[in-house]
Scaffold this motif. Structure first.
Motif, PDB file in Angstrom:
ATOM      1  N   ALA A 195       0.828  -1.209   0.000  1.00 18.36           N
ATOM      2  CA  ALA A 195       0.000   0.000   0.000  1.00 18.36           C
ATOM      3  C   ALA A 195       0.862   1.259   0.000  1.00 18.36           C
ATOM      4  N   GLN A 198       2.152   1.858  -3.458  1.00 18.13           N
ATOM      5  CA  GLN A 198       1.125   2.402  -4.350  1.00 18.13           C
ATOM      6  C   GLN A 198       0.931   3.902  -4.131  1.00 18.13           C
ATOM      7  N   ARG A 199       1.010   4.340  -2.874  1.00 21.48           N
ATOM      8  CA  ARG A 199       0.902   5.780  -2.603  1.00 21.48           C
ATOM      9  C   ARG A 199       2.073   6.529  -3.238  1.00 21.48           C
ATOM     10  N   THR A 201       3.890   5.561  -5.913  1.00 21.03           N
ATOM     11  CA  THR A 201       3.837   5.564  -7.373  1.00 21.03           C
ATOM     12  C   THR A 201       2.760   6.505  -7.897  1.00 21.03           C
ATOM     13  N   ARG A 202       1.639   6.599  -7.193  1.00 22.47           N
ATOM     14  CA  ARG A 202       0.606   7.554  -7.619  1.00 22.47           C
ATOM     15  C   ARG A 202       1.134   8.983  -7.571  1.00 22.47           C
TER      16      ARG A 202
END
Length: 318
Positions: A195, A198-199, A201-202
């Motif tokens: 998680a 993902q934060r 990469t966004r």
């Protein structure tokens, strides 16, 4: 595997993406960009020039920290002769494993079908185990705890995740940034990384779209990192009993909230309510002690030899 296939499919469809598979031997920061020194699949040396480099290679050594534990594990992907798993149920922490003298251990079961699952043995401790001890620990868990019966091992996985309160740099050059576990995406007290990554990469994608420097952000709030530092100290000092602490969390905190907490996605009032479900005195003592503790380089001790492996009675399940 499903996630990797999904991303690979989308990358293959994009006209803006070129995928190159090679071994990265070094990343060099140069004026106006960076050079990536590669060795391709044929063994030839190559140099790739880039404006930005996001480097996810594991750190060569860990920064100085007040507390560093290792989350080390070994797992079997098994297929059983009879239905032995509930595909709707994941066992995150099964404490019916022999507990080590320092730290804690647990079993982990991730079913992919009634007869297929990843069955894993995990420890939080300062040192890893000898290879045969991992095999013995998974075999004991599969045979004596889960009682899987006849089964076939399809594949195995082994890993070591640092659990540290050390500050991890997310930039190593004007155009070179660390991302993922190398850039602090791992939650120190749990080893959860997906998680947080993902934060990051966004945020990187958004920065590139708007022409900004793609510095990956801190994957977890400062509040979460402080709570993790306290928890790591309580576990490492032995003040908090690991199985009891996590069992309290799993039995006294609503599951949706707890899973968001493990991913670092809870608010302040939720963190406080979760903190009150832990052994308050050991945690408070650890919190008061932290500011006085020096940060020291991590020098991992040698693996636990077979003869020194713990054999204590099993405890409870969360």
């Amino acid at each position: 595997d499903d996630f990797e296939r999904l991303v690979s499919r989308d990358l293959a469809r994009s006209p803006n993406v070129r995928r190159l598979e090679a071994t990265v031997e070094a990343v060099e920061d140069v004026p106006g960009g960076a050079l990536v020194h590669l060795r391709d699949t044929g063994g030839r040396a190559r140099v790739l020039s880039a404006r930005w480099v996001l480097d996810s290679r594991p750190l060569g050594s860990l920064p100085a920290a007040r507390t560093t534990l290792l989350q080390h594990f070994h797992g079997w992907f098994v297929r059983t002769a009879r239905p032995a798993f509930d595909p709707a149920v994941v066992e995150l922490m099964d404490f019916r494993t022999p507990q080590p003298a320092h730290g804690l251990s647990f079993g982990y079961v991730l079913p992919t079908g009634p007869c297929e699952a990843l069955v894993e043995y995990t420890e939080f401790s300062r040192r890893t185990l000898a290879p045969d001890r991992y095999e013995a620990a998974v075999r004991h868990y599969a045979d004596e705890v889960l009682r899987l019966g006849e089964r076939r091992i399809l594949a195995t996985e082994t890993g070591v995740i640092p659990m540290t309160d050390a500050p991890i740099a997310r930039q190593t050059g004007a155009s070179v940034f660390r991302i993922g576990a190398a850039g602090g995406a791992t939650r120190p007290a749990t080893g959860y990384t997906f998680a947080g990554l993902q934060r990051q990469t966004r945020a990187v994608a958004d920065a590139l779209r708007h022409g900004r420097r793609p510095l990956p952000p801190a994957a977890h709030p400062a509040r979460s990192r402080v709570m993790d530092a306290v928890l790591l100290r309580a576990l490492d000092s032995g003040r908090a009993d690991g199985p009891d602490l996590f069992a309290r969390l799993f039995t006294r905190v609503p599951m949706a909230r707890l899973l968001r907490f493990l991913d670092g996605d809870t608010r302040l009032y939720e963190d406080l309510s979760i903190g009150l479900r832990t052994p308050v005195k050991p945690m408070l003592r650890s919190a008061l002690e932290l500011p006085r503790l020096p940060r020291r380089p991590f020098d991992p001790p040698p693996p636990t030899p077979p003869s020194a492996a713990p054999h204590l009675p099993p405890t409870e399940t969360a």
